[in-house]
Scaffold this motif. Sequence first.
Motif, short mmCIF file in Angstrom:
data_model
loop_
_atom_site.label_atom_id
_atom_site.label_comp_id
_atom_site.label_asym_id
_atom_site.label_seq_id
_atom_site.Cartn_x
_atom_site.Cartn_y
_atom_site.Cartn_z
N ASP A 17 0.83 -1.21 0.00
CA ASP A 17 0.00 0.00 0.00
C ASP A 17 0.86 1.26 0.00
OD1 ASP A 17 -2.63 -0.98 -0.20
OD2 ASP A 17 -2.65 -1.46 1.93
N SER A 18 1.94 1.26 0.77
CA SER A 18 2.81 2.44 0.77
C SER A 18 3.53 2.59 -0.57
CB SER A 18 3.81 2.39 1.93
OG SER A 18 4.67 1.29 1.80
N THR A 19 3.87 1.48 -1.19
CA THR A 19 4.50 1.52 -2.51
C THR A 19 3.53 2.08 -3.54
OG1 THR A 19 5.94 -0.34 -2.00
CG2 THR A 19 5.51 0.09 -4.34
N ILE A 20 2.29 1.62 -3.51
CA ILE A 20 1.28 2.11 -4.45
C ILE A 20 1.05 3.60 -4.23
CG2 ILE A 20 -1.14 1.97 -5.16
CD1 ILE A 20 -1.00 -1.05 -4.44
N LEU A 49 2.49 -5.41 -9.38
CA LEU A 49 1.38 -6.29 -9.76
C LEU A 49 1.71 -7.77 -9.58
CD1 LEU A 49 -0.05 -4.54 -12.92
CD2 LEU A 49 -1.37 -5.23 -10.92
N SER A 50 2.98 -8.11 -9.60
CA SER A 50 3.39 -9.51 -9.46
C SER A 50 3.51 -9.95 -8.00
CB SER A 50 4.71 -9.76 -10.19
OG SER A 50 5.77 -9.11 -9.54
N THR A 51 3.20 -9.06 -7.08
CA THR A 51 3.29 -9.39 -5.65
C THR A 51 2.24 -10.43 -5.28
OG1 THR A 51 4.03 -7.14 -5.19
CG2 THR A 51 3.19 -8.43 -3.32
N LEU A 54 -1.94 -10.07 -3.68
CA LEU A 54 -2.45 -8.76 -4.06
C LEU A 54 -3.97 -8.71 -3.87
CD1 LEU A 54 -1.14 -6.23 -5.46
CD2 LEU A 54 -1.96 -7.19 -7.60
N ALA A 55 -4.46 -7.68 -3.17
CA ALA A 55 -5.89 -7.50 -2.95
C ALA A 55 -6.52 -6.90 -4.21
CB ALA A 55 -6.14 -6.58 -1.76
N PRO A 56 -7.81 -7.14 -4.45
CA PRO A 56 -8.47 -6.57 -5.62
C PRO A 56 -8.34 -5.04 -5.71
CG PRO A 56 -9.86 -8.26 -4.66
CD PRO A 56 -8.70 -8.05 -3.71
N ALA A 57 -8.45 -4.35 -4.59
CA ALA A 57 -8.32 -2.88 -4.60
C ALA A 57 -6.91 -2.46 -5.00
CB ALA A 57 -8.68 -2.31 -3.23
N GLN A 58 -5.91 -3.20 -4.54
CA GLN A 58 -4.53 -2.90 -4.91
C GLN A 58 -4.33 -3.13 -6.41
OE1 GLN A 58 -2.82 -5.65 -2.10
NE2 GLN A 58 -2.02 -3.96 -0.83
N ARG A 64 -4.83 1.25 -12.79
CA ARG A 64 -5.04 2.66 -13.14
C ARG A 64 -3.70 3.36 -13.41
NH1 ARG A 64 -9.28 2.36 -9.31
NH2 ARG A 64 -7.94 3.14 -7.66
N LEU A 65 -2.67 3.00 -12.63
CA LEU A 65 -1.36 3.58 -12.86
C LEU A 65 -0.80 3.17 -14.22
CD1 LEU A 65 0.26 3.23 -9.33
CD2 LEU A 65 -0.41 5.35 -10.49
#
Length: 72
Positions: A17-20, A49-51, A54-58, A64-65
């Motif tokens: 989340d902090s990375t995003i 994205l390869s993490t 990953l949660a759907p919101a993430q 979007r990015l």
Amino acid sequence: MTNFSAGAYRYSVCHLDSTIKHLEQVLSVEGANSLFSQTYWRGRVVQALSTPGLAPAQHSRLQRLLDRIAQA
């Protein structure tokens, strides 16, 4: 964070989340045409994205990015 190599994940889900948030801030202020190339920013987002876990919101935020980079 782990080493950036084939098969290795750079981000952990607990720090994602902090990375995003960082990517969103940089790409909204400087855009994909900042000091770094679009290729660099796309790579960072794809890497996130390869993490695993990953949660759907993430996933949505990261997608979007990618869209923002593609439009730059």
